[in-house]
Write an enzyme that holds these catalytic residues in place. Sequence first.
Site, PDB file in Angstrom:
ATOM      1  N   CYS A 112      51.069  -4.149 101.346  1.00  0.00           N
ATOM      2  CA  CYS A 112      50.373  -4.849 100.252  1.00  0.00           C
ATOM      3  C   CYS A 112      50.002  -6.283 100.637  1.00  0.00           C
ATOM      4  O   CYS A 112      49.356  -6.984  99.843  1.00  0.00           O
ATOM      5  CB  CYS A 112      51.244  -4.909  99.004  1.00  0.00           C
ATOM      6  SG  CYS A 112      51.897  -3.320  98.521  1.00  0.00           S
ATOM      7  N   HIS A 130      53.852  -5.576  92.906  1.00  0.00           N
ATOM      8  CA  HIS A 130      53.106  -4.311  92.964  1.00  0.00           C
ATOM      9  C   HIS A 130      54.066  -3.223  92.504  1.00  0.00           C
ATOM     10  O   HIS A 130      55.068  -2.956  93.165  1.00  0.00           O
ATOM     11  CB  HIS A 130      52.624  -4.039  94.389  1.00  0.00           C
ATOM     12  CG  HIS A 130      52.050  -2.653  94.550  1.00  0.00           C
ATOM     13  ND1 HIS A 130      51.180  -2.092  93.634  1.00  0.00           N
ATOM     14  CD2 HIS A 130      52.226  -1.705  95.523  1.00  0.00           C
ATOM     15  CE1 HIS A 130      50.850  -0.886  94.032  1.00  0.00           C
ATOM     16  NE2 HIS A 130      51.477  -0.615  95.167  1.00  0.00           N
ATOM     17  N   HIS A 132      54.940   0.730  91.160  1.00  0.00           N
ATOM     18  CA  HIS A 132      54.567   2.141  91.095  1.00  0.00           C
ATOM     19  C   HIS A 132      55.143   2.763  89.828  1.00  0.00           C
ATOM     20  O   HIS A 132      55.347   3.972  89.780  1.00  0.00           O
ATOM     21  CB  HIS A 132      55.108   2.894  92.313  1.00  0.00           C
ATOM     22  CG  HIS A 132      54.267   2.744  93.541  1.00  0.00           C
ATOM     23  ND1 HIS A 132      54.254   3.678  94.548  1.00  0.00           N
ATOM     24  CD2 HIS A 132      53.398   1.775  93.923  1.00  0.00           C
ATOM     25  CE1 HIS A 132      53.422   3.284  95.509  1.00  0.00           C
ATOM     26  NE2 HIS A 132      52.895   2.115  95.159  1.00  0.00           N
ATOM     27  N   GLU A 155      52.391  -6.383  69.533  1.00  0.00           N
ATOM     28  CA  GLU A 155      53.113  -7.646  69.688  1.00  0.00           C
ATOM     29  C   GLU A 155      53.274  -8.046  71.160  1.00  0.00           C
ATOM     30  O   GLU A 155      53.163  -9.219  71.521  1.00  0.00           O
ATOM     31  CB  GLU A 155      54.476  -7.542  69.004  1.00  0.00           C
ATOM     32  CG  GLU A 155      55.314  -8.809  69.014  1.00  0.00           C
ATOM     33  CD  GLU A 155      54.710  -9.960  68.198  1.00  0.00           C
ATOM     34  OE1 GLU A 155      53.742  -9.750  67.463  1.00  0.00           O
ATOM     35  OE2 GLU A 155      55.233 -11.097  68.328  1.00  0.00           O
ATOM     36  N   HIS A 205      48.022   5.458  90.973  1.00  0.00           N
ATOM     37  CA  HIS A 205      48.851   4.748  91.951  1.00  0.00           C
ATOM     38  C   HIS A 205      49.818   3.773  91.273  1.00  0.00           C
ATOM     39  O   HIS A 205      51.018   4.020  91.251  1.00  0.00           O
ATOM     40  CB  HIS A 205      47.898   4.031  92.928  1.00  0.00           C
ATOM     41  CG  HIS A 205      48.559   3.273  94.030  1.00  0.00           C
ATOM     42  ND1 HIS A 205      47.925   3.023  95.228  1.00  0.00           N
ATOM     43  CD2 HIS A 205      49.775   2.676  94.139  1.00  0.00           C
ATOM     44  CE1 HIS A 205      48.725   2.334  96.032  1.00  0.00           C
ATOM     45  NE2 HIS A 205      49.854   2.110  95.375  1.00  0.00           N
ATOM     46  N   ASP A 281      20.735   3.770  67.404  1.00  0.00           N
ATOM     47  CA  ASP A 281      19.540   3.342  66.694  1.00  0.00           C
ATOM     48  C   ASP A 281      19.469   1.810  66.840  1.00  0.00           C
ATOM     49  O   ASP A 281      20.455   1.167  67.201  1.00  0.00           O
ATOM     50  CB  ASP A 281      19.671   3.747  65.217  1.00  0.00           C
ATOM     51  CG  ASP A 281      18.369   3.529  64.473  1.00  0.00           C
ATOM     52  OD1 ASP A 281      17.320   3.438  65.137  1.00  0.00           O
ATOM     53  OD2 ASP A 281      18.411   3.441  63.237  1.00  0.00           O
ATOM     54  N   GLU A 283      17.511  -0.417  64.370  1.00  0.00           N
ATOM     55  CA  GLU A 283      17.461  -1.095  63.077  1.00  0.00           C
ATOM     56  C   GLU A 283      18.725  -0.809  62.266  1.00  0.00           C
ATOM     57  O   GLU A 283      19.015   0.333  61.938  1.00  0.00           O
ATOM     58  CB  GLU A 283      16.225  -0.640  62.278  1.00  0.00           C
ATOM     59  CG  GLU A 283      14.933  -0.785  63.021  1.00  0.00           C
ATOM     60  CD  GLU A 283      14.690   0.366  63.985  1.00  0.00           C
ATOM     61  OE1 GLU A 283      15.271   1.442  63.810  1.00  0.00           O
ATOM     62  OE2 GLU A 283      13.924   0.163  64.933  1.00  0.00           O
ATOM     63  N   SER A 416      14.710   4.693  68.581  1.00  0.00           N
ATOM     64  CA  SER A 416      14.246   3.903  67.461  1.00  0.00           C
ATOM     65  C   SER A 416      12.913   4.443  66.995  1.00  0.00           C
ATOM     66  O   SER A 416      12.125   4.933  67.808  1.00  0.00           O
ATOM     67  CB  SER A 416      14.086   2.454  67.886  1.00  0.00           C
ATOM     68  OG  SER A 416      13.420   1.737  66.881  1.00  0.00           O
TER      69      SER A 416
HETATM   70  C1  LIG Z   1      55.297   6.018  98.652  1.00  0.00           C
HETATM   71  S1  LIG Z   1      54.730   4.477  98.957  1.00  0.00           S
HETATM   72  C2  LIG Z   1      53.103   4.546  99.592  1.00  0.00           C
HETATM   73  C3  LIG Z   1      52.534   3.229  99.955  1.00  0.00           C
HETATM   74  C4  LIG Z   1      52.406   2.329  98.766  1.00  0.00           C
HETATM   75  O1  LIG Z   1      51.656   2.606  97.857  1.00  0.00           O
HETATM   76  C5  LIG Z   1      53.161   1.125  98.678  1.00  0.00           C
HETATM   77  O2  LIG Z   1      53.068   0.423  97.693  1.00  0.00           O
HETATM   78  C6  LIG Z   1      54.071   0.769  99.783  1.00  0.00           C
HETATM   79  O3  LIG Z   1      54.254  -0.556  99.868  1.00  0.00           O
HETATM   80  P1  LIG Z   1      55.133  -1.132 101.058  1.00  0.00           P
HETATM   81  O4  LIG Z   1      55.443  -2.502 100.636  1.00  0.00           O
HETATM   82  O5  LIG Z   1      56.353  -0.266 101.181  1.00  0.00           O
HETATM   83  O6  LIG Z   1      54.264  -1.082 102.307  1.00  0.00           O
HETATM   84 ZN    ZN Z   2      51.494   1.111  96.271  1.00  0.00          ZN
END
Ligand SMILES: CSCCC(=O)C(=O)COP(=O)(O)O
Ligand code: ZN
EC number: 4.2.1.109
Length: 439
Positions: A112, A130, A132, A155, A205, A281, A283, A416
């Site tokens: 990532c 990040h 999952h 909320e 994802h 439409d 109008e 229209s």
């Molecule tokens: C099953 S993980 C597949 C790769 C992925 O989506 C991910 O977020 C892995 O991140 P990483 O930091 O382990 O490279």
């Molecule tokens: Zn990922």
Amino acid sequence: MAAVALNGLKMAATSQAYLESTPVNDTRKLLSDLCRHFYGLGWVSGTGGSITIKVHDESIPKPQQLIVMSPSGVQKERMVPEDMYVLSPSGCFLSSPSPKPYPNKPPKCSDCAPLFLKAYLMRNAGAVIHSHGMESCIVTMIDPLSKEFRITHMEMIKGIQGHGYYDELVVPIIENTAYERELTDALAEAIEAYPKTTAVLVRNHGIYIWGDSWIHAKTQAECYHYLFDAAIKLYQLGLDWSTPDHGPIKKYGGKTNMSVKAGTVNSNHETEPSRRCIVLDIEGTTTPISFVTDVLFPFARNNVSRHLAATYETDETQDDIKLLRTQVQNDLEQGIVGAVPIPPDDAGKEEVIAALVANVEAMIKADRKITALKQLQGHIWRTGFQNNELEGVVFEDVPEALQKWHASGIKVTLASYVSFYSFIFLTDVLLTFYVVLNF
Ligand SMILES: CSCCC(=O)C(=O)COP(=O)(O)O
Ligand SMILES: [Zn+2]
């Protein structure tokens, strides 16, 4: 010394001493603690998901602070501070973990990393998560054509930066790719296109969430996951999460307005786009009726003579005149009130126009819905819009609705009873929508 001056800017000193300093070590420890905690929440299981935090140091501006990042493809809940990578603000590796014996794989920084660097660069983030988390994955599947997740009147929306209870939270959705790094450009484009967003969903994802600090990123991540979970549960209950009252999902012709099945599967098991379409439409729908009655019609009535005189020699106007001659001939034969004979062309332009104007005025007065009149009015309006003598109007919720439907993969078209030209030139909004989105 925690920081040195460089080019007038304070930069984190990348000396060994600084890399081993308390702020860096504390951040390594924090990251491993958070990995464990997020594993417990299901956000980083199966080695997926990742976290990064900037090394907070009061004496260093955030863009110059060092970055700590989790390693790739590892059991995130078993991470220790020494497993973390330390990167320069531009993403160069300053410290990498030592290899571990079999069955551990050689160390590698999170896949990532390029995405995290975009959030740091484009949003001056202090941390990026990040996840999952299952809810962040499934919520992107409810409408496979949707390019956004939207929710309001919850909320927990208040936990998202810049949002109140009544606001609509909009999270862009980008399409998944085979490799995490291939998401980088799409993530950057979404960040650019949605200046208010602090997260980007990745279809099928998960999600990237950032904040000014790790606390801010974590708090928002909790709120986002809560809202996705709520949306999925509301959907299962047949309730519409995207509207203020969260009432029952409405059905149109047997289809829901937030259909899970936004496409049909063909014999090759490929999803074909649905044919869902909204016909608008003008109008009273996109535009106040008063705009048509008080602006468009008077403009056409007052400009018949001027328009005919100015464009008399053009093929278009000659075609309009031909249609009017045929119509008037029929009207005279049927004794329609107000119809007057149109002299032949060799009688001269002024005489022909005077007769045309008399007939058109009678047709307008009788509110006749005939092609000869509608076509001429359309051309007069088009000229008015082109010359900026007419300026269109749409209700204030129209632009947002058009964008929302488009983002949801719903085709929008306009219908229209007034001429085509009246609505494509109605406003910049509709014109832009028509041309750019090519609906
Ligand atoms: C099953 S993980 C597949 C790769 C992925 O989506 C991910 O977020 C892995 O991140 P990483 O930091 O382990 O490279
Ligand atoms: Zn990922």
